[in-house]
Design a protein around this motif. Structure first.
Motif, PDB file in Angstrom:
ATOM      1  N   MET A   1      -6.317 -59.788 -14.848  1.00 25.57           N
ATOM      2  CA  MET A   1      -5.460 -59.180 -15.857  1.00 25.57           C
ATOM      3  C   MET A   1      -4.800 -60.281 -16.643  1.00 25.57           C
ATOM      4  O   MET A   1      -4.447 -61.291 -16.087  1.00 25.57           O
ATOM      5  N   THR A   9      -2.255 -54.411 -18.375  1.00 29.53           N
ATOM      6  CA  THR A   9      -2.829 -54.766 -17.074  1.00 29.53           C
ATOM      7  C   THR A   9      -4.108 -54.196 -16.525  1.00 29.53           C
ATOM      8  O   THR A   9      -4.600 -53.272 -16.976  1.00 29.53           O
ATOM      9  N   ARG A  10      -4.200 -54.604 -14.974  1.00 31.91           N
ATOM     10  CA  ARG A  10      -5.237 -53.952 -14.167  1.00 31.91           C
ATOM     11  C   ARG A  10      -4.808 -53.542 -12.772  1.00 31.91           C
ATOM     12  O   ARG A  10      -4.882 -53.990 -11.852  1.00 31.91           O
ATOM     13  N   ASN A  55      -3.349 -59.269 -17.274  1.00 33.95           N
ATOM     14  CA  ASN A  55      -2.138 -58.765 -16.727  1.00 33.95           C
ATOM     15  C   ASN A  55      -1.019 -59.138 -17.766  1.00 33.95           C
ATOM     16  O   ASN A  55      -1.005 -60.158 -18.119  1.00 33.95           O
ATOM     17  N   ARG A 360      -4.338 -67.716 -13.831  1.00 39.10           N
ATOM     18  CA  ARG A 360      -4.470 -67.855 -15.277  1.00 39.10           C
ATOM     19  C   ARG A 360      -4.177 -69.284 -15.737  1.00 39.10           C
ATOM     20  O   ARG A 360      -4.608 -69.690 -16.808  1.00 39.10           O
ATOM     21  N   GLU A 386      -9.701 -61.827 -11.816  1.00 32.33           N
ATOM     22  CA  GLU A 386      -8.875 -60.767 -11.249  1.00 32.33           C
ATOM     23  C   GLU A 386      -8.529 -61.074  -9.795  1.00 32.33           C
ATOM     24  O   GLU A 386      -7.373 -60.911  -9.369  1.00 32.33           O
ATOM     25  N   ASN A 389      -5.954 -63.975  -9.537  1.00 29.61           N
ATOM     26  CA  ASN A 389      -4.612 -63.491  -9.861  1.00 29.61           C
ATOM     27  C   ASN A 389      -4.033 -62.702  -8.698  1.00 29.61           C
ATOM     28  O   ASN A 389      -2.849 -62.818  -8.363  1.00 29.61           O
ATOM     29  N   LEU A 390      -4.881 -61.885  -8.080  1.00 25.94           N
ATOM     30  CA  LEU A 390      -4.448 -61.075  -6.952  1.00 25.94           C
ATOM     31  C   LEU A 390      -4.070 -61.954  -5.767  1.00 25.94           C
ATOM     32  O   LEU A 390      -3.047 -61.731  -5.106  1.00 25.94           O
ATOM     33  N   GLU A 396      -1.104 -58.457 -11.260  1.00 28.52           N
ATOM     34  CA  GLU A 396      -2.517 -58.093 -11.339  1.00 28.52           C
ATOM     35  C   GLU A 396      -2.723 -56.717 -10.720  1.00 28.52           C
ATOM     36  O   GLU A 396      -1.959 -56.290  -9.848  1.00 28.52           O
ATOM     37  N   THR A 398      -4.113 -54.120  -8.280  1.00 30.93           N
ATOM     38  CA  THR A 398      -4.422 -54.314  -6.870  1.00 30.93           C
ATOM     39  C   THR A 398      -4.817 -53.012  -6.203  1.00 30.93           C
ATOM     40  O   THR A 398      -4.202 -51.975  -6.426  1.00 30.93           O
TER      41      THR A 398
END
Length: 414
Positions: A1, A9-10, A55, A360, A386, A389-390, A396, A398
């Motif tokens: 994200m 976002t995601r 994100n 990122r 992704e 980031n998580l 992000e 999740t």
């Protein structure tokens, strides 16, 4: 994200273990009061699979990465062979034993992976989405198999500069689908739990409060067309989508609302909540201290107004050699191990495997270009981003709490 936003976002599965924590890292910002500490032994390349399986900033729009310059270079040297492969002249009996052990290891790994994938929706996908427009709005949707008719509707709202195509894997029915791992895991689990899933595209990069009435019409006309208008509706949104569904919940009857990596936007110009507001779940990453503080304030306000509130926290976790292959369907184990080796050698992770910087801000793409295998990795770039980031635990999408999330939603279906 991309980066954090009311404008972006995601969410994979709750199957990730909880990692023990001990003394805090020296580079953990003192401004993050909830910054987790760690106490894990240094990671080494294991012969067995890891236990991990598979994100954007608020603005008037509901709103937030980057590109890297690539410098070709020599590929990195191959990983050393495991010690047991260097045995000198094994006897026939020893050779047979080794073959049997290897076969057993492969079998056990495949069985473990299959079970883990199944627990989070990572089995041959149920995916059979429909791509189309509803009242002039681009949308993708899917209903559960006819043998198990839908029991509820899940409306999902993407983040800034994201899109509905992230929630389904590529298929003949959706050739433009991207299938980001966290997003797909939520969709697949929703379908398994007999939710009809509907995702629509925002008018701009991020959601605007002006789109709430249009979303209401889309949900209702779509449900009527498919004969499911009497079913309860739950809404899930991440970042900009989280702000959006918090507004949507004030304008239409929802069984529950899940606000991910966002503190939500409540009340009208006078700041007042409607008389009835649905049960609300916040899923957030406490490393984002500013957002955590705003979320706490909004949670207290909702509870003061008689709204049921539940909070789930998504924490950082370490990278392992096989993390990416376990969480990204189609990315093979050998490539995952090469990427992890690059991260370790470039100093992107600490001795325990935790990322030192936000995914990122980590120049991982440059590093893989330099090592000569970016071409193999590039089709998976968004998927890997992704997961990085998580793993860092900052803004992000999740699915780590997806099972718990759906358990909670189902309690509120009427």
């Amino acid at each position: 994200m991309p980066s954090p936003d009311w404008a972006h976002t995601r969410p994979f599965s709750s199957s990730l273990p909880r990692f023990p924590r001990a003394p805090a890292r020296t580079n953990c910002s003192s401004s993050l009061s909830l910054c987790p500490s760690r106490g894990l032994m240094p990671l080494v390349l294991p012969d067995s699979p890891s236990p991990l399986q598979r994100n954007k900033q608020p603005v008037k729009q509901m709103s937030g990465t980057g590109s890297a310059s690539h410098r070709p270079s020599k590929p990195s040297p191959p990983l050393p062979a495991p010690r047991w492969l260097s045995l000198n002249r094994p006897t026939p009996l020893a050779s047979l034993a080794l073959l049997l052990l290897a076969a057993a290891a492969v079998f056990l790994y495949s069985q473990t992976a299959a079970r883990s994938y199944e627990s989070i929706g990572e089995v041959p996908p149920l995916s059979s989405p429909t791509v189309g427009t509803i009242d002039g709005v681009r949308a993708i949707w899917e209903l559960p198999a006819a043998a198990a008719p839908a029991r509820a509707v899940l409306f999902v709202a993407h983040g800034c500069r994201c899109r509905p195509e992230n929630f389904w894997p590529p298929s003949p029915r959706c050739t433009g689908c991207v299938g980001l791992p966290e997003d797909v895991a939520i969709t697949e689990l929703a379908l398994r739990r007999r939710f009809a899933v509907l995702a629509v595209a925002s008018a701009g990069d991020c959601w605007s409060p002006k789109e709430v009435n249009g979303a209401k019409r889309v949900i209702r006309s779509w449900a009527a067309k498919h004969g499911i208008e009497g079913l309860p509706v739950a809404a899930l949104g991440a970042s900009s989508g989280g702000y959006f569904v918090s507004r949507l919940a004030a304008e239409m009857s929802l069984a529950a609302v899940v606000i991910m990596i966002a503190e939500g936007a409540f009340g009208g110009a006078d700041g007042a909540l409607p008389a009835v507001y649905p049960p609300t779940m916040f899923i957030h990453m406490p490393k984002d201290g500013r957002r955590a503080a705003l979320l706490e304030r909004n949670s207290k306000m909702l509870m003061k107004n008689g709204v049921e509130v539940k909070e789930l926290q998504s924490l950082e976790f370490p990278l392992t050699p096989t993390l990416l292959s376990e969480r990204i369907p189609g990315l093979d184990r050998e490539l995952s191990e090469r990427i992890w080796t690059a991260f370790r050698e470039e100093g992107f992770v600490d001795d325990n495997g935790y990322m030192k910087e936000d995914g990122r801000a980590t120049p991982w793409k440059d590093a893989l270009v330099k090592r000569g295998f970016w071409k193999e990795v590039s089709p998976w770039a968004d998927h890997i981003q992704e997961e990085l980031n998580l793993a860092y635990g900052y803004h992000e999408m999740t699915s780590l709490h997806a099972e718990e999330m759906f358990d909670w939603i189902e309690k509120h279906l009427k």
